[in-house]
Design an enzyme around this catalytic site. Structure first.
Site, PDB file in Angstrom:
ATOM      1  N   GLU A 485       0.826  -1.210   0.000  1.00  0.00           N
ATOM      2  CA  GLU A 485       0.000   0.000   0.000  1.00  0.00           C
ATOM      3  C   GLU A 485       0.858   1.257   0.000  1.00  0.00           C
ATOM      4  OE1 GLU A 485      -3.027  -0.065  -0.706  1.00  0.00           O
ATOM      5  OE2 GLU A 485      -3.307  -2.228  -0.466  1.00  0.00           O
ATOM      6  N   HIS A 488       1.598   2.382  -3.441  1.00  0.00           N
ATOM      7  CA  HIS A 488       0.576   3.280  -4.001  1.00  0.00           C
ATOM      8  C   HIS A 488       0.792   4.707  -3.497  1.00  0.00           C
ATOM      9  CE1 HIS A 488      -1.924   0.323  -5.957  1.00  0.00           C
ATOM     10  NE2 HIS A 488      -2.173  -0.340  -4.850  1.00  0.00           N
ATOM     11  N   HIS A 491       3.372   6.450  -5.400  1.00  0.00           N
ATOM     12  CA  HIS A 491       2.849   6.827  -6.716  1.00  0.00           C
ATOM     13  C   HIS A 491       2.154   8.193  -6.628  1.00  0.00           C
ATOM     14  CE1 HIS A 491       1.044   4.832 -10.601  1.00  0.00           C
ATOM     15  NE2 HIS A 491       1.761   5.901 -10.861  1.00  0.00           N
TER      16      HIS A 491
END
Length: 697
Positions: A485, A488, A491
């Site tokens: 996670e 992400h 990102h």
């Protein structure tokens, strides 16, 4: 809380939130962090109502602009619209997954049809579409930079795929279908939350819980107390497999837990089957209206896979190796079961328990014995954060002076390698009754040069709350999930784009899991483990020999893991390749599921799909319909990049910078597969994934 039918009850103009509403204007907190400590439920409703009306006025101004359509007055104007609405919705979406109560659930159901109608008001507006069409037609003659050219193309595609080119009658029918689907999805979500709570397993005799760790027992006791029950309560997590099934020695308790999981929302007051049948039929009709043979065909045409057949065949190519391995694993586990004097055959509720025995006996790796080495704070700071520092040069400082949406949440300011502030990261680690199961990343603010936004990201987990003052001890899988996670989150934090349409994780759905899966590689990197895997009481480092065995055990059980995933992914595609006109009655939902799994060769008696139809939230209450395949599709890319990192020397700043600059920072601003190939040097192949999962033979 009562919800308005169309406008706030007071006399404030509908497109302006009251001045005392903290959402009425951009936040003046660092990085645009919403003032989470001052926002009430009524503030959210007021801001949503005002935001809907304000954006409609912005769209009307675009549609009626007397000037010739240009990129600025049409395409970029669309990107600028809706800021008040977006501020309100980010708070609502956070609460609807992390702070669930009756007020939030009511608001979710109230909002769903309004938001569907609002979206249709844009995409089906012929005046705006004609202006976009004009800009799109002349884009090659304009002197546009690459990102702006992509913006023109993507927004035009969004309109076409949303039905803008349909005639008036079909546009009205499409709008009706979208409204019905939004309402059905909200109902499914409510029933799933309630049904999952209702199926929690209540145990009154501690002997039935032998094998569970002390902190897991304490967490179960606390759950029982929260529900005014004696004894222990085992809440369900979203997947079919439940964590306690790997440690419980009592076979009857394991069976109770398994059956509670796989029968949730299958009949009774929380039955989701009628909604499943409704959603599937409506999606098929909508696909036909949009010119596609099936819902899956429509969805995947805009993903990196390109078409549903390609996605299906990629998954089918893994079925044979996965199920062959699963049968070998099952035979070994059944032999252990019989050696224990238990009656055969092996059952689904036995698998995790005996697989854990194999890991312990063969590899010397016992999950419960490892948990003292994985204290949450050490994993987060000395593992997840440290790996990001090594790779990207970023650092983290906890900020207790800024507001969060729940007392459990820890907030960190993130600084770039040059010392400049990069963004904020909120970590919400503990499970609680008001939080849905699973783990996820979201944003409270997106980066974009156009709007001057900087990233505020959230990472949410469901780790059992620590008992008393002791640390929260994590399973191996929970450690991997935290790294995932946070991939992400990176990102989102590294986004460096002009337009919000492309910010952070705004990439095709079958690409979005790729960066997060790459970040998992550092979880059990020997150098990283040596830094964060230390016994929480003694400080002793995890034995290097255990680290080696962890690597060796990595491919054990991949027959099971791959089969349960494929069963869910292919079940998703089976539901969404039903052609228009064919209906599945609510009473036939379970039979459809069983027939689909049998046809695919995935009707293994010991391995249920990771999610059965009645609690498959990803596809019936989330954004993954006809898209659950994307996890394995992304893992093909991930396996290739892990191999690339190894070829380039591993955990090095230079490698991290390449990955950041060429892939993470670009978000959706360029074709993701082109960006991938620019780093890897060639298109992806299946071989690295098969080798990683131990399926290449």
């Amino acid at each position: 809380m009562s919800l308005p039918d169309s406008a706030p009850a007071d006399s404030t103009p509908a497109d302006v939130a009251p001045d005392d509403n903290p959402l009425s204007s951009p936040s003046d907190l660092p990085y645009g962090l919403p003032p989470l400590d001052r926002i009430t439920p009524q503030h959210i409703v007021e801001a949503i109502e005002a935001g809907l009306e304000a954006q409609r006025k912005e769209w009307e101004a675009i549609a009626t602009d007397p000037a010739e359509p240009t990129v600025d007055n049409t395409v970029v104007a669309l990107e600028r619209s809706g800021r008040l609405l977006n501020r309100a919705l980010t708070i609502h979406w956070t609460q609807s997954s992390s702070c669930i109560d009756d007020v939030v659930t009511d608001r979710d159901e109230w909002l769903a049809p309004q938001l569907a109608a609002h979206t249709d008001a844009l995409y089906l507006d012929q005046r705006i579409f004609q202006r976009l069409d004009a800009v799109h037609d002349q884009r090659d003659a304009l002197d546009l930079d690459a990102e702006t050219c992509r913006l023109v193309e993507r927004i035009h595609t969004d309109f076409v795929r949303a039905g803008a080119a349909l005639d008036a009658e079909d546009r009205q029918r499409l709008s009706d279908l979208n409204r019905q689907l939004s309402e059905a999805g909200a109902r499914f979500k409510r029933l799933l939350v309630e049904g999952t709570k209702a199926n929690a397993v209540h145990v009154t005799e501690v002997a039935e819980l032998v094998g569970m760790s002390e902190d897991a027992l304490a967490s179960a006791a606390a759950s029982a107390q929260e529900h005014d029950l004696e004894g222990w309560l085992l809440p369900l997590v979203l997947p079919s497999g439940q964590p306690a099934m790997s440690s419980l020695t009592d076979r009857r308790t394991r069976r109770r837990l398994y059956e509670a999981s796989v029968t949730r929302c299958l009949g009774g007051p929380h039955d989701t089957r009628p909604i499943v049948a409704e959603i599937v039929g409506l999606r098929a009709e909508r696909a036909a209206l949009l010119g596609a043979p099936t819902h899956a065909a429509h969805v995947i045409a805009d993903q990196t896979a390109g078409d549903a057949d390609t996605a299906m065949e990629t998954l089918r190519g893994l079925v044979g190796p996965a199920t062959a391995n699963a049968r070998v694993e099952a035979a070994e586990l059944e032999a252990l079961l019989l050696a224990d004097g238990e009656d055969g055959p092996l059952q689904p509720w036995d698998w995790a328990y005996y697989a854990e025995r194999v890991r312990s006996d063969r590899y010397g790796v016992e999950e419960e014995a490892l948990r003292p080495y994985f204290a949450f704070d050490a994993v987060l700071r000395d593992g997840v954060f440290a790996a990001a520092t090594d790779l990207y040069g970023i650092t983290f400082v906890q900020r207790d002076d800024l507001p969060t949406y729940h007392p459990d949440v820890q907030l960190f300011e993130v600084f770039d390698h040059d010392g400049d502030g990069l963004g904020l990261c909120l970590i919400d680690p503990w499970s609680r009754p008001s939080k849905r199961g699973g783990a996820w990343m979201t944003t409270l603010a997106d980066q974009s040069a156009l709007l001057g936004g900087r990233p505020v990201v959230t990472v949410t987990h469901n780790i059992p709350r620590p008992a008393g003052d002791g640390p929260a001890l994590m399973t191996v899988d929970a450690v991997r999930t935290l790294f995932h996670e946070f991939g992400h989150a990176l990102h989102g934090l590294f986004s460096d784009v002009t337009y919000p349409r492309f910010s952070g994780t705004s990439v095709p759905r079958d690409f979005v899991e790729f960066p997060s899966q790459v970040n998992e590689m550092w979880a059990f990197d020997p150098a990283m483990l040596a830094r964060y895997a230390r016994h929480h009481e003694t400080g002793e480092a995890l034995d290097p020999a255990v680290v080696e065995r962890l690597e060796a055990v990595g491919t054990y059980g991949e027959g099971f893991a791959t089969s349960e995933y494929l069963a869910a992914a292919l079940l998703d595609l089976a539901w969404h390749t039903i052609p228009p006109g064919r209906t599945v009655a609510a009473d036939d939902v379970e039979a459809f599921e069983l027939d689909a799994l049998a046809e695919l060769g995935l009707d293994l008696p010991w391995i249920p799909p990771r999610y059965r139809t009645t609690y498959f939230a990803h596809i019936f209450a989330g954004g993954y319909s006809a898209g659950y395949y994307s996890y394995i599709w992304s893992e093909v890319l991930d396996a290739e990049l892990v191999q690339w990192f190894g070829e380039q020397g591993g955990l090095r700043r230079e490698n991290g910078q390449v990955f950041r600059d060429r892939l993470l920072a670009r978000g959706g601003a360029e074709d993701p597969m082109a960006a991938f190939e620019a780093v890897r040097g060639r298109p992806p192949t299946l071989a690295p994934l098969l080798e990683r999962r131990g399926l290449s033979s």
